[in-house]
Write a protein that holds these residues in place. Structure first.
Motif, short mmCIF file in Angstrom:
data_model
loop_
_atom_site.label_atom_id
_atom_site.label_comp_id
_atom_site.label_asym_id
_atom_site.label_seq_id
_atom_site.Cartn_x
_atom_site.Cartn_y
_atom_site.Cartn_z
N PRO A 72 8.36 53.43 42.73
CA PRO A 72 9.60 53.06 41.52
C PRO A 72 9.02 52.45 40.35
CG PRO A 72 9.41 51.25 43.13
CD PRO A 72 8.55 52.30 43.78
N LEU A 73 9.22 53.43 39.41
CA LEU A 73 8.56 53.07 37.89
C LEU A 73 9.77 52.81 37.03
CD1 LEU A 73 5.91 56.00 37.97
CD2 LEU A 73 5.44 53.52 38.18
N GLU A 74 9.37 52.17 36.20
CA GLU A 74 10.16 51.58 34.84
C GLU A 74 10.08 52.80 33.85
OE1 GLU A 74 11.43 48.17 31.75
OE2 GLU A 74 10.21 47.76 33.69
N ARG A 75 11.12 53.47 33.62
CA ARG A 75 10.95 54.52 32.40
C ARG A 75 11.46 53.91 31.07
NH1 ARG A 75 11.20 59.51 35.12
NH2 ARG A 75 11.87 59.29 37.37
N ASP A 76 10.69 54.32 30.17
CA ASP A 76 10.98 53.96 28.62
C ASP A 76 12.47 54.57 28.28
OD1 ASP A 76 8.44 52.79 28.63
OD2 ASP A 76 7.46 54.51 27.82
N ALA A 77 12.83 53.97 27.07
CA ALA A 77 14.18 54.42 26.77
C ALA A 77 13.89 55.89 26.21
CB ALA A 77 14.55 53.67 25.47
N SER A 78 14.76 56.77 26.57
CA SER A 78 14.73 58.19 26.37
C SER A 78 15.02 58.78 24.88
CB SER A 78 15.68 59.00 27.19
OG SER A 78 16.77 58.55 27.15
N GLN A 79 14.48 59.59 24.31
CA GLN A 79 14.82 59.86 22.80
C GLN A 79 14.94 61.27 22.86
OE1 GLN A 79 11.62 58.44 20.57
NE2 GLN A 79 12.15 56.35 20.58
N GLU A 80 16.10 61.85 22.31
CA GLU A 80 16.54 63.23 22.47
C GLU A 80 16.09 64.07 23.62
OE1 GLU A 80 14.55 64.65 18.88
OE2 GLU A 80 15.47 63.45 17.35
N GLY A 81 16.70 63.45 24.69
CA GLY A 81 16.27 64.10 26.09
C GLY A 81 14.75 64.09 26.57
N VAL A 82 14.09 63.36 25.89
CA VAL A 82 12.70 63.21 26.46
C VAL A 82 12.41 62.02 27.21
CG1 VAL A 82 10.21 62.99 25.79
CG2 VAL A 82 11.93 64.69 24.85
N VAL A 83 12.13 62.13 28.30
CA VAL A 83 11.82 60.67 29.35
C VAL A 83 10.39 60.44 29.15
CG1 VAL A 83 12.01 59.69 31.54
CG2 VAL A 83 13.87 61.06 30.34
N SER A 84 9.86 59.13 28.96
CA SER A 84 8.36 58.82 29.20
C SER A 84 8.31 57.75 29.94
CB SER A 84 7.67 58.48 27.29
OG SER A 84 8.76 57.40 27.03
N ILE A 85 7.20 57.60 30.52
CA ILE A 85 6.64 56.39 31.27
C ILE A 85 5.42 55.91 30.69
CG2 ILE A 85 6.24 55.71 33.72
CD1 ILE A 85 7.94 57.96 34.58
N SER A 86 5.31 54.72 30.45
CA SER A 86 4.14 53.94 30.27
C SER A 86 3.34 53.54 31.31
CB SER A 86 4.50 52.69 29.31
OG SER A 86 5.07 53.36 28.07
N PHE A 87 2.02 53.25 31.21
CA PHE A 87 1.13 52.70 32.34
C PHE A 87 0.00 51.92 31.59
CE2 PHE A 87 2.56 56.85 34.05
CZ PHE A 87 3.01 56.33 35.57
N PRO A 88 -0.45 50.73 32.30
CA PRO A 88 -0.04 50.62 33.68
C PRO A 88 1.19 49.62 33.69
CG PRO A 88 -1.61 48.83 33.12
CD PRO A 88 -1.55 49.95 31.76
N GLN A 89 2.07 49.60 34.78
CA GLN A 89 3.24 48.94 34.97
C GLN A 89 2.79 47.95 36.05
OE1 GLN A 89 6.99 50.92 35.54
NE2 GLN A 89 6.53 52.36 34.08
N VAL A 90 3.06 46.56 35.79
CA VAL A 90 3.03 45.32 36.70
C VAL A 90 4.03 44.86 37.48
CG1 VAL A 90 1.93 43.23 37.12
CG2 VAL A 90 0.59 44.92 35.49
N VAL A 91 4.14 44.69 38.47
CA VAL A 91 5.40 43.83 39.28
C VAL A 91 4.79 42.71 40.01
CG1 VAL A 91 7.12 44.22 40.93
CG2 VAL A 91 6.61 45.99 39.32
#
Length: 511
Positions: A72-91
């Motif tokens: 399960p990853l946290e997705r960045d806010a989408s802009q104009e239909g483009v989805v981005s994911i930043s790394f690393p993600q820490v839980v």
């Protein structure tokens, strides 16, 4: 790593874990190794997902592992239909649970999950609790495991072992033996052993119970071998369940330090298992400082690890010693805090140990004479004010300003007097032994030419602390050995041990 071959140092000797076919009475449920498992991973939405991964547990190291799959990853806010994911993600979660491939369970405390890519993450934690499965076919259900994911589990009891525990206990599990060679009238084919069923101790105080004794193992159903072996163990049972960190800091570690002081050697924590508040059965603990190498007692090791404290013979409560140590630690007692921090640092340079031991003795003296010092300070301030008032009309303003600034508001205090009081305040006075060390004789032959042993030690302390000069390590080491006996003696004294116990610290050091 399968099987433990690590050698635990106890003075110049050591214990080697037995081979698997010679299983010890106290043995590991889980060997240090890599284990395949299924993790219950929080999905960030209040739910969880079961994902495959592994767990790596090793002696004296914090656990770590991995998870992979549809993480399960946290997705960045989408802009104009483009989805981005930043790394690393820490839980980070207080406790991460899972099931081992062999059907057992795991709870990873202080868990940190770091996602580096779409399909993989790394795990780390402060400790791992490994237990046996108790559901169908030995595998706990996902729900039973995930119930513990939101908070750190509480501990109701802890079973553990430290080296030297049998020495401080002072009783043997075998009371007597009978063999054909002991007496001509003994049956030629009879070998027997009478066990001491009271070779241990139990105490209860302040809502905590402590039992110390032996786990035994007998190999009797073998036509070619007959063997008895015993492992010393201690168990704390808490009236009110507490987190693992509290168990280790308030109970296990104080007992380990008391055993180290009693034997004069840094002792190792070899095994820890806990029982959780709402889950029966022991869970083996892996974490920093646990060697995962339990041992069986032997006469040779007992003789080489003489203890000044012998709980049974001295009529002492080991629980009372632990509670006193905990009480002193909670108020930052200077001796417990200073000496306790160096007990297991065996590789320290003699320079560091010298400074810390002197600091411990000076702090102890100040702590025990603080009421007297407070009175002296009040008298000193009163006299200071009287002197200044008497000179008010007899000296000019600049002189008065100088006097007020220069006259100390505290009475004079001397390290010499503190050392003299600490050395003479024990049943055995070791000042003459200190005087004969090459460190003291060297200090007394050089400016400022101190005239007493205590003042020579003060000069050495000041030179080392202020970087004025250094001393050869072997000269410092000889003095450190004697100073440590003094600090050990005072440690046992403030814990409530009688004089004859304190005397053993010095008598056995000369043996």
């Amino acid at each position: 790593m399968r099987g433990c071959t690590e050698r635990l140092r106890r003075g110049t000797k050591g214990r080697t874990c037995a081979l698997p076919e010679q299983q010890l009475p106290l043995h590991l449920s889980y060997e240090p190794d890599d284990y395949l498992c299924t993790w219950i991973i929080p999905d960030g939405k209040g739910g969880s997902a079961e994902l495959p991964g592994h767990l790596e547990v090793a002696p004296q190291r914090a656990p770590r592992g991995s998870v992979y799959g549809s993480i399960p990853l946290e997705r960045d806010a989408s802009q104009e239909g483009v989805v981005s994911i930043s790394f690393p993600q820490v839980v980070e979660v207080p406790a991460l649970t899972g099931t081992l491939a062999n059907g057992g369970s795991v709870v990873l405390l202080g868990a940190r999950i770091t996602y580096w890519s779409m399909g993989q993450g790394n795990l780390s934690g402060s400790a791992a609790l490994l237990g046996k499965g108790r559901e169908s076919f030995g595998r706990p259900s996902s729900k039973a495991v995930s119930d513990h994911a939101s908070s750190e589990p509480l501990i109701s009891s802890v079973k553990f072992q430290v080296t030297g525990l049998d020495s401080i206990l002072g009783t043997a599990p075998i009371k007597s033996v009978q063999t054909p060679g002991m007496h001509p009238d003994n049956p030629k084919g009879l070998w027997s052993a009478n066990l001491d069923l009271e070779a241990g101790g139990e105490w209860a105080e302040e809502g905590v119970a402590l039992s110390v004794g032996y786990d035994g193992r007998m190999r009797a159903m073998d036509a070619y071998e007959f063997r008895l072996a015993f492992s010393p163990v201690a168990t704390f049972t808490m009236g009110q369940s507490v987190p693992l960190r509290t168990v280790m800091d308030d109970f296990v570690e104080p007992l380990r330090r008391i055993v180290s002081i009693a034997t004069g050697k840094s002792q190792a924590l070899t095994y820890v298992a806990v029982e959780l508040e709402d889950r029966p059965g022991l869970h083996q603990v892996f974490g920093t400082g646990i060697t995962q190498c339990p041992f069986a007692s032997s006469s040779e090791e007992i003789r080489s690890g003489n203890s000044a404290v012998r709980i049974a013979a001295d009529g002492l409560s080991l629980l009372d010693l632990v509670l006193k140590w905990r009480q002193y630690a909670s108020v930052h007692h200077p001796l417990v805090e200073t000496y306790g921090s160096m007990l297991h640092a065996g590789d320290q340079h003699p320079r560091s140990r010298f400074l810390l031991l002197i600091q411990a003795l000076e702090g102890l003296h100040g702590h025990e004479t603080q009421e007297e010092y407070s009175k002296r300070k009040a008298d000193h301030l009163s006299r200071r004010e009287s002197v200044i008032a008497g000179l008010e009309d007899q000296v000019d303003r600049d002189t008065m300003k100088f006097l007020k600034k220069s006259l100390s508001k505290s009475p004079p205090a001397s390290l010499d007097s503190a050392l003299n009081a600490m050395v003479s305040g024990l049943p055995v006075d070791t000042m003459d032994r200190l005087a004969k060390t090459s460190l003291v004789t060297e200090a007394m032959s050089e400016p400022p030419v101190p005239t007493t042993t205590a003042s020579a030690l003060r000069v050495v302390r000041n030179n080392l602390a202020h970087g004025n000069r250094g001393y050869e390590a072997h000269k410092l080491d000889k003095a450190v050995g004697i100073l440590e006996l003094i600090v050990r003696g005072h440690s046992l004294r403030i814990l409530g041990c009688p004089d004859h116990v304190v005397e053993r610290v010095f008598n056995e050091a000369q043996a």
